[in-house]
Scaffold this motif. Structure first.
Motif, PDB file in Angstrom:
ATOM      1  N   SER A 140       1.068  -1.524   0.185  1.00 55.15           N
ATOM      2  CA  SER A 140       0.136   0.245   0.417  1.00 55.15           C
ATOM      3  C   SER A 140       0.589   1.837  -0.073  1.00 55.15           C
ATOM      4  O   SER A 140       1.802   1.319   0.495  1.00 55.15           O
ATOM      5  N   SER A 141       0.431   2.738  -0.177  1.00 55.96           N
ATOM      6  CA  SER A 141       1.400   3.823  -0.437  1.00 55.96           C
ATOM      7  C   SER A 141       1.261   3.823   1.149  1.00 55.96           C
ATOM      8  O   SER A 141       2.217   4.372   1.283  1.00 55.96           O
ATOM      9  N   GLU A 142       1.079   3.524   1.933  1.00 55.73           N
ATOM     10  CA  GLU A 142       1.217   3.915   3.629  1.00 55.73           C
ATOM     11  C   GLU A 142       2.618   3.495   3.518  1.00 55.73           C
ATOM     12  O   GLU A 142       3.510   3.816   4.640  1.00 55.73           O
ATOM     13  N   ILE A 143       2.616   1.976   3.130  1.00 51.64           N
ATOM     14  CA  ILE A 143       3.763   0.820   3.617  1.00 51.64           C
ATOM     15  C   ILE A 143       5.085   1.406   2.534  1.00 51.64           C
ATOM     16  O   ILE A 143       6.107   2.411   3.728  1.00 51.64           O
ATOM     17  N   ILE A 144       5.121   1.838   1.419  1.00 58.29           N
ATOM     18  CA  ILE A 144       5.631   2.046   0.632  1.00 58.29           C
ATOM     19  C   ILE A 144       6.155   3.370   1.780  1.00 58.29           C
ATOM     20  O   ILE A 144       7.339   3.846   1.352  1.00 58.29           O
ATOM     21  N   ASP A 145       5.612   4.659   2.192  1.00 53.41           N
ATOM     22  CA  ASP A 145       5.674   6.020   2.108  1.00 53.41           C
ATOM     23  C   ASP A 145       7.001   5.679   3.481  1.00 53.41           C
ATOM     24  O   ASP A 145       7.685   6.646   3.687  1.00 53.41           O
ATOM     25  N   ALA A 146       6.423   3.820   4.488  1.00 53.13           N
ATOM     26  CA  ALA A 146       6.988   4.111   5.815  1.00 53.13           C
ATOM     27  C   ALA A 146       8.378   3.082   5.291  1.00 53.13           C
ATOM     28  O   ALA A 146       9.032   2.994   6.320  1.00 53.13           O
ATOM     29  N   PHE A 147       8.670   3.083   4.019  1.00 50.36           N
ATOM     30  CA  PHE A 147       9.400   1.178   4.197  1.00 50.36           C
ATOM     31  C   PHE A 147      11.209   2.401   4.623  1.00 50.36           C
ATOM     32  O   PHE A 147      11.659   1.533   5.237  1.00 50.36           O
ATOM     33  N   ASP A 148      11.122   3.317   4.304  1.00 46.82           N
ATOM     34  CA  ASP A 148      12.778   3.427   3.982  1.00 46.82           C
ATOM     35  C   ASP A 148      13.355   4.210   5.757  1.00 46.82           C
ATOM     36  O   ASP A 148      13.924   3.516   6.257  1.00 46.82           O
TER      37      ASP A 148
END
Length: 177
Positions: free
Chosen positions: A128-136
């Motif tokens: 999801s976009s939320e997890i992609i945004d938090a991946f780093d």
């Protein structure tokens, strides 16, 4: 030290641990031996990993009542049953393997779950976009934990992006660790 990425890449955010393990394996060199394992949905087949190692880091999603993409680092023995890796496609998860070891009177490894609250668990590839945004930030927490344990890291000369790793999961000829 063993880092095990848990999850199912066919269930959107549940695949986070698998993607994170691949990302660490491809983009970092560690000062000490760190074995990185794609545990996927192996469940009971990871029992020997627990038996043979004294220090385990589990990368997974955590089904907690919190904002999606919230990141946690919790000793594994404190959260048995909260990972997405129990039941369903995972059958017996890595945390349940620890319960089995304890019942058998075996010494448990030092284990920590570095987890993230999923935004979406559905039958789809990717995150999801939320997890992609938090991946780093998630990877940063993993690296900080390893550093706290005396394991330094450096980046490889070329970077494999999260997007490339997720694309490989869709491609049957792609190679995941």
């Amino acid at each position: 030290m063993v880092v095990v990425g848990i999850g199912n890449v066919l269930q959107k955010d549940d695949g986070l641990g698998v993607y994170a393990a691949s990302y660490l394996n491809e983009n970092y060199i560690f000062s000490q031996e760190v074995e990185i394992i794609n545990g996927g949905v192996e469940g009971i087949h990871l029992y020997n990993v627990l038996e043979e190692n004294s220090h385990i880091v589990v990368l997974d999603c955590l089904q907690l009542n919190d904002t999606p993409a919230s990141i946690y680092a919790i000793p594994a023995k404190e959260i048995s049953g909260y990972g997405l890796n129990n039941g369903g496609a995972h059958e017996i998860g890595i945390l349940q393997c620890m319960d089995m070891m304890e019942l058998q009177g075996k010494e448990l490894p030092q284990a920590i779950v570095i987890g993230i609250v999923p935004a979406e668990v559905s039958f789809a590839f990717g995150l999801s976009s939320e997890i992609i945004d938090a991946f780093d930030d998630y990877i940063s927490v993993v690296l900080q934990y390893l550093q706290k344990e005396g394991i330094q890291h450096s980046q490889t000369s070329s970077t494999t992006t999260l997007s490339e790793i997720m694309q490989r999961a869709k491609d049957p000829s792609g190679v995941m660790i």
